[in-house]
Design a protein around this motif. Structure first.
Motif, short mmCIF file in Angstrom:
data_model
loop_
_atom_site.label_atom_id
_atom_site.label_comp_id
_atom_site.label_asym_id
_atom_site.label_seq_id
_atom_site.Cartn_x
_atom_site.Cartn_y
_atom_site.Cartn_z
N GLN A 1 -7.76 -2.97 4.45
CA GLN A 1 -7.46 -3.58 2.97
C GLN A 1 -8.75 -4.27 2.69
OE1 GLN A 1 -6.11 -4.51 6.16
NE2 GLN A 1 -4.15 -3.47 6.04
N CYS B 1 -14.98 -6.71 0.14
CA CYS B 1 -13.50 -7.36 -0.42
C CYS B 1 -13.78 -7.55 -2.17
CB CYS B 1 -13.04 -8.35 0.01
SG CYS B 1 -12.46 -8.27 1.49
N GLU C 1 -1.02 -5.44 7.76
CA GLU C 1 -0.60 -6.85 6.96
C GLU C 1 0.90 -7.07 7.25
OE1 GLU C 1 -0.44 -8.35 2.26
OE2 GLU C 1 0.09 -6.26 2.70
N LEU D 1 -8.88 -7.07 -0.10
CA LEU D 1 -8.66 -7.96 -1.23
C LEU D 1 -9.49 -9.25 -1.34
CD1 LEU D 1 -7.31 -8.83 -3.92
CD2 LEU D 1 -5.15 -9.85 -2.33
N THR E 1 -6.38 -1.82 -0.93
CA THR E 1 -5.96 -2.84 -1.95
C THR E 1 -5.79 -2.25 -3.51
OG1 THR E 1 -6.70 -4.68 -0.71
CG2 THR E 1 -6.33 -5.12 -2.94
N GLU F 1 -2.54 -3.42 -7.39
CA GLU F 1 -2.58 -4.47 -6.65
C GLU F 1 -1.88 -4.37 -5.57
OE1 GLU F 1 -5.16 -6.38 -7.04
OE2 GLU F 1 -5.64 -6.28 -9.28
N THR G 1 0.85 -1.16 -0.11
CA THR G 1 -0.02 0.07 0.19
C THR G 1 0.93 1.08 0.11
OG1 THR G 1 -1.78 -0.89 1.15
CG2 THR G 1 -1.86 1.18 1.22
N CYS H 1 -0.58 -12.53 -1.62
CA CYS H 1 -1.34 -11.25 -1.40
C CYS H 1 -2.63 -11.56 -0.77
CB CYS H 1 -1.68 -10.33 -2.65
SG CYS H 1 -2.02 -11.38 -4.09
N GLY I 1 -3.23 -6.80 1.31
CA GLY I 1 -4.40 -7.86 1.67
C GLY I 1 -4.16 -8.06 3.07
#
Length: 507
Positions: A421, A446, A395, A423, A470, A261, A241, A295, A264
């Motif tokens: 996040q 998500c 994360e 994802l 994300t 991308e 991030t 991820c 996560g």
């Protein structure tokens, strides 16, 4: 670890490079690849200079001016040939992925299979770059949309999937009429060389412009060229991030496009009705597979209070059976962390979790340090947490699974969504209503929401990506191809008259 072990790994890597058609490195260069399997250096490579990177962008841009006019099905033939070569050299490329990313051979070959699968998908997509025809309010008019190649696509990829995620972008970008400049992770330059050489061969054999794909091997300074150069129409970046916060505004400032991308912090909810045998298998692979360096790794487990003790007991027992070590041994399930930095981050996270009220149920220790002092093998770890504390909301790219409890589904979903996040996510339940609620707009927030499978293991056919921090990007399947093209709305007047829209009168 013995000298012969190191030599065997280097010999294996050099043989795989040769099989992929990569000229044997001369042993010089300042870009030094290291293997997390042993911690030892593999092959020194020559770093791409800033001038060479700028030239790569220029050549990709010139090639685009030709490539965009090639019919899309013809562009698809290049990707088809690439997929055939990847199939032929699946094991060779997997050896390079294993050596640099530390994966088991099953997972490394699975990553190359993802490349093959996206080539199949993209070849079909080359005949399906569909636009819409819409009804016009004016008689004798046709209203439609068309899709056109975008330009140079800059791909910045991460170490944990050194070739698969890159190929999601590249296969689609090429059939869409774009050219590609790829900056892989410095930690996985050999895998990049293998994949690039196979694509270069496909390009040559198909008679396509030779500069439609460029590879640059360097660090952030070269990555900055892709971010800043206005000739790079789209920057697709996979990473943290923090990285996304830097790249996004820079690309937006020049009105370029971004596909991000990023982080996560994936969770699964386990309900009272869940099949615990199924849940156990799904959780262990998602949380411990690839040493927690996906991820989509499961990092949080939210379990109903009525089944949490039973499930955690079974999880702890399963974790104690996991084999940890050099994944060249096919009996090994959990390989190494990528480097010392990842090891330090895991140790710090475990200490922080305990300080914030957590209890380590299993794992958390470094193993094989005496045999391989420069490699970092860690036991996958389960920590029981009283609340979703600060460390849980962050994360940590390592095999740590935080277990928390809930009493009703609304509480579980609130807890699930209360992280920055967005994802991947999952719910284990045999209650249809619970599953539908989880998949609804009031459920998981998500980009990926699963029922009765873990958070990892996405297939090519579905769009991959997430929300919130994300980054909002989508890659791979579904309509992700549209990211790599520009849309034009067209109005065609065949009436012989000139009526204006909305009934406007003028002259």
């Amino acid at each position: 670890m013995t000298v012969s072990t190191i030599t065997q790994l280097q010999d294996r890597v050099l043989a795989a490079l040769e099989a992929c058609g990569v000229p044997t490195p001369d042993g010089s260069g300042e870009l030094l690849t290291r293997s997390p399997l042993t911690g030892e250096a593999l092959v020194p490579l020559t770093r791409t200079t800033l001038a060479e990177a700028e030239d790569a962008v220029a050549r990709a841009h010139e090639a685009f001016l030709e490539w965009r006019d090639v019919p899309a099905p013809e562009r698809g033939r290049v990707v088809k040939r690439w997929g055939e070569l990847l199939t032929e050299h699946k094991r060779d490329l997997a050896i390079l992925v294993q050596a640099e990313a530390g994966k088991s051979m099953s997972e490394a070959e699975g990553e190359v299979q993802e490349m093959i699968d996206i080539c199949d998908f993209a070849v079909g997509q080359s005949r399906m770059l569909y636009g819409k025809t819409m009804p016009s309010e004016r008689p004798g008019h046709r209203l439609m949309e068309t899709w056109h190649p975008l330009g140079v696509v800059g791909v910045i990829s991460a170490f944990n999937f050194p070739v698969a995620v890159y190929s999601w972008n590249t296969a689609l970008a090429l059939v869409c009429g774009d050219t590609v400049v790829w900056k892989p992770s410095e930690m996985c330059a050999l895998s990049a060389l293998g994949a690039h050489q196979l694509l270069a061969r496909a390009v040559a054999e198909s008679g396509a412009p030779e500069d439609i794909h460029q590879l640059v091997l360097a660090g952030r300074d070269v990555g900055a060229i892709l971010v800043e150069d206005p000739r790079v129409a789209l920057v697709s970046a996979t990473g943290s991030t923090r990285m996304g916060r830097e790249i996004g505004p820079q690309v937006a400032q020049r009105f370029g496009r971004c596909l991000l991308e990023l982080g996560g912090n994936n969770a699964a909810i386990v309900t009272p009705s869940a099949d615990l045998d199924l849940a156990l298998r799904g959780i262990v692979f998602a949380a411990a597979g690839t040493a927690g360096q996906r991820c989509t790794t499961m990092r949080r487990l939210i379990v109903h209070e009525s089944v949490v003790d039973t499930l955690t007991e079974r999880l702890v027992a399963a974790y104690r059976t996991l084999t940890i070590g050099d994944p060249r041994d096919e009996s090994v399930l959990v390989g190494p962390l990528i480097n010392e930095g990842s090891y330090r981050a895991m140790v710090d996270a475990i200490e922080a979790a305990v300080a914030q009220g957590g209890e380590v149920l299993v794992g958390g220790n470094r193993v094989l340090a005496a045999e391989m002092p420069d490699a970092y093998y860690m036991e996958p770890t389960i920590i029981r947490m009283p609340t979703q504390s600060e460390v849980v909301r962050e994360e940590t790219f390592a095999p740590i699974l935080y277990v928390m409890t809930y009493s009703d589904l609304d509480e579980a979903i609130t807890l699930h969504n209360d992280v920055p996040q967005g994802l991947s996510s999952a719910i284990f339940t045999t209650d249809q209503a619970e599953a539908e609620i989880f998949l609804s707009g009031a459920g998981s927030d998500c980009g990926i929401a699963n029922v009765n499978i873990g958070t990892s293991g996405a297939e090519i056919g579905g769009a991959f990506g997430g929300e919130k921090e994300t980054g909002g990007g989508r890659e791979s399947g579904s309509d992700s191809w549209q990211t790599y093209m520009r849309r034009a709305t067209n109005t065609i007047n065949y009436s012989g008259q000139l009526p204006l829209a909305q009934g406007v009168k003028f002259l």
